[in-house]
Enzyme design. Structure first.
Site, PDB file in Angstrom:
ATOM      1  N   LEU A 162       0.849  -1.205   0.000  1.00  0.00           N
ATOM      2  CA  LEU A 162       0.000   0.000   0.000  1.00  0.00           C
ATOM      3  C   LEU A 162       0.883   1.254   0.000  1.00  0.00           C
ATOM      4  O   LEU A 162       0.791   2.108   0.869  1.00  0.00           O
ATOM      5  CB  LEU A 162      -0.955  -0.014   1.205  1.00  0.00           C
ATOM      6  CG  LEU A 162      -2.187   0.860   1.028  1.00  0.00           C
ATOM      7  CD1 LEU A 162      -3.156   0.264   0.011  1.00  0.00           C
ATOM      8  CD2 LEU A 162      -2.914   1.051   2.359  1.00  0.00           C
ATOM      9  N   GLY A 163       1.743   1.331  -1.012  1.00  0.00           N
ATOM     10  CA  GLY A 163       2.547   2.540  -1.229  1.00  0.00           C
ATOM     11  C   GLY A 163       1.704   3.535  -2.014  1.00  0.00           C
ATOM     12  O   GLY A 163       0.469   3.480  -1.983  1.00  0.00           O
ATOM     13  N   ARG A 207       5.724  -6.469 -10.562  1.00  0.00           N
ATOM     14  CA  ARG A 207       6.810  -7.095 -11.318  1.00  0.00           C
ATOM     15  C   ARG A 207       6.479  -8.576 -11.477  1.00  0.00           C
ATOM     16  O   ARG A 207       5.917  -9.182 -10.540  1.00  0.00           O
ATOM     17  CB  ARG A 207       8.148  -6.971 -10.574  1.00  0.00           C
ATOM     18  CG  ARG A 207       8.757  -5.585 -10.611  1.00  0.00           C
ATOM     19  CD  ARG A 207       9.247  -5.195 -12.001  1.00  0.00           C
ATOM     20  NE  ARG A 207       9.881  -3.892 -12.003  1.00  0.00           N
ATOM     21  CZ  ARG A 207       9.271  -2.744 -12.316  1.00  0.00           C
ATOM     22  NH1 ARG A 207       7.993  -2.747 -12.651  1.00  0.00           N
ATOM     23  NH2 ARG A 207       9.942  -1.608 -12.309  1.00  0.00           N
ATOM     24  N   GLU A 244      10.406 -10.179 -19.465  1.00  0.00           N
ATOM     25  CA  GLU A 244       9.687  -9.430 -20.521  1.00  0.00           C
ATOM     26  C   GLU A 244      10.612  -9.131 -21.690  1.00  0.00           C
ATOM     27  O   GLU A 244      11.806  -8.928 -21.462  1.00  0.00           O
ATOM     28  CB  GLU A 244       9.158  -8.118 -19.929  1.00  0.00           C
ATOM     29  CG  GLU A 244       8.114  -8.361 -18.864  1.00  0.00           C
ATOM     30  CD  GLU A 244       7.741  -7.090 -18.089  1.00  0.00           C
ATOM     31  OE1 GLU A 244       8.184  -5.996 -18.485  1.00  0.00           O
ATOM     32  OE2 GLU A 244       7.028  -7.212 -17.102  1.00  0.00           O
ATOM     33  N   HIS A 256       3.050  -4.445 -20.317  1.00  0.00           N
ATOM     34  CA  HIS A 256       3.685  -3.539 -19.339  1.00  0.00           C
ATOM     35  C   HIS A 256       3.417  -2.064 -19.696  1.00  0.00           C
ATOM     36  O   HIS A 256       4.343  -1.318 -20.032  1.00  0.00           O
ATOM     37  CB  HIS A 256       5.200  -3.815 -19.249  1.00  0.00           C
ATOM     38  CG  HIS A 256       5.823  -3.285 -17.985  1.00  0.00           C
ATOM     39  ND1 HIS A 256       6.901  -3.870 -17.373  1.00  0.00           N
ATOM     40  CD2 HIS A 256       5.508  -2.203 -17.205  1.00  0.00           C
ATOM     41  CE1 HIS A 256       7.235  -3.177 -16.290  1.00  0.00           C
ATOM     42  NE2 HIS A 256       6.396  -2.162 -16.173  1.00  0.00           N
ATOM     43  N   GLY A 284       1.635   0.138 -17.582  1.00  0.00           N
ATOM     44  CA  GLY A 284       1.176   0.898 -16.410  1.00  0.00           C
ATOM     45  C   GLY A 284       1.400   2.396 -16.534  1.00  0.00           C
ATOM     46  O   GLY A 284       0.516   3.196 -16.244  1.00  0.00           O
TER      47      GLY A 284
END
Ligand code: 8YV
Length: 313
Positions: A151-152, A231, A260, A278, A280
């Site tokens: 929970l960063g 990751r 990846e 990837h 995000g």
């Protein structure tokens, strides 16, 4: 000495031109013999620009006697040997904050796509299957439990979004946070057992390697979806493939993988997974901000100013 920045990444879409006024930029992608190029500039290299997939090993750090800074085009720094950088007193920077909301949006997209079968539904229309009847039903988000690992900044942005979808939020991490309205679970296994969606938003690296193993996937079980925007290394990928094949998991939404861009081909034919390459942080706006931070950190360091976003050693 020509102060040289070794660029392992080209900072798309901003590019590296912003560094040209103070430095020689050695774009490794343009070199026929990268190893040779590094050796030839060994004493000139004072900085490295890197990102996910660009390994900055102890060997590389030790081979560059005048290296002062590694500026990473990513918030995650698991591509860098931080202990080796620390031993040499090399500053490491990353790109936090600017990518938080976009990355959280992708987590929610994966939850929605997996649960509501969005990708499958799009194909259903395109190939004319609708004429044969309605497609199979999806799963509601509302009232379900979303367990967040890590929970960063990004984890909290995911929690806020999931809460807006009327989900119950649990979280797991090294320590409980005092200022958040969500329930802390000290046991990942217990949280997985309670979760309908287990969302991975923790850092990669040795500490979290295979945190999600066969046992955690079993606890998540037939009702559960695994969502990974962290990751690939956080999940035991072989165990995940088996669980998905056996349908002992409801499904998965994956933005990241081991090794990846190689994605296990067995995933391609599965209808209970959604696969992203990837993405995000992959918006024009965010990638520009990330690239600018990479450049600003290098410039600040060589101007004798504090870097903007240091990674703690
Ligand atoms: C990458 C990421 O930076 O920030 C991270 O840790 O994983 C991504 O945002 C991006 O893929 C550029 O390589």
């Amino acid at each position: 000495m020509a102060k040289t920045i070794l660029a392992l990444n080209n900072l798309h879409p901003l590019g590296l031109d912003g560094l040209e006024d103070g430095f020689t930029v050695l774009r490794l992608g343009r070199e026929h013999d990268p190893e040779n190029a590094i050796q030839a500039h060994q004493n000139d290299i004072v900085g490295i620009v890197a990102s996910v997939g660009n390994t900055v090993s102890a060997k590389l750090i030790e081979a560059l006697p005048n290296l002062e800074i590694i500026s990473n085009f990513a918030v995650g720094v698991d591509n860098i040997d931080l202990a080796a950088a620390d031993r040499r007193g090399v500053v490491v920077t990353n790109t936090p904050d600017v990518l938080t909301t976009d990355t959280a949006d992708i987590a929610l997209s994966l939850i929605l796509c997996a649960a509501r079968r969005i990708v499958e539904a799009d194909a259903y229309v395109r190939v004319g299957k609708w004429h044969g009847g309605a497609m199979r039903l999806g799963t509601s988000l509302s009232g379900k439990t979303c367990g967040i690992v890590g929970l960063g900044r990004i984890g909290q942005a995911i929690a806020a979004r999931a809460a807006a979808f009327d989900m119950r939020i649990l979280y797991h991490g090294r320590t409980a946070k005092t200022h958040v309205p969500y329930e802390f679970c000290s046991s990942l296994h217990d949280m997985a057992a309670q979760s309908d969606f287990l969302v991975l938003a923790c850092a990669g690296g040795a500490e979290t390697k295979h945190l999600v193993d066969e046992g955690i996937l079993e606890a998540l079980g037939e009702k559960g979806y695994l969502i990974n925007i962290a990751r690939g290394s956080v999940v035991d990928q072989d165990a995940l493939l088996i669980a998905l094949q056996n349908k002992s998991l409801a499904g998965a939404g994956l933005d990241v993988y081991d090794n990846e861009p190689n994605v296990p081909e067995s995933l391609f034919s599965m209808d209970n997974v959604v696969l992203l390459p990837h993405i995000g942080s992959a918006t024009m706006e965010t990638r520009r901000k990330m690239a600018q931070l990479v450049i600003d950190n290098i410039k600040a360091h060589f101007n004798g100013d504090p870097v903007k976003t240091p990674v703690a050693a």
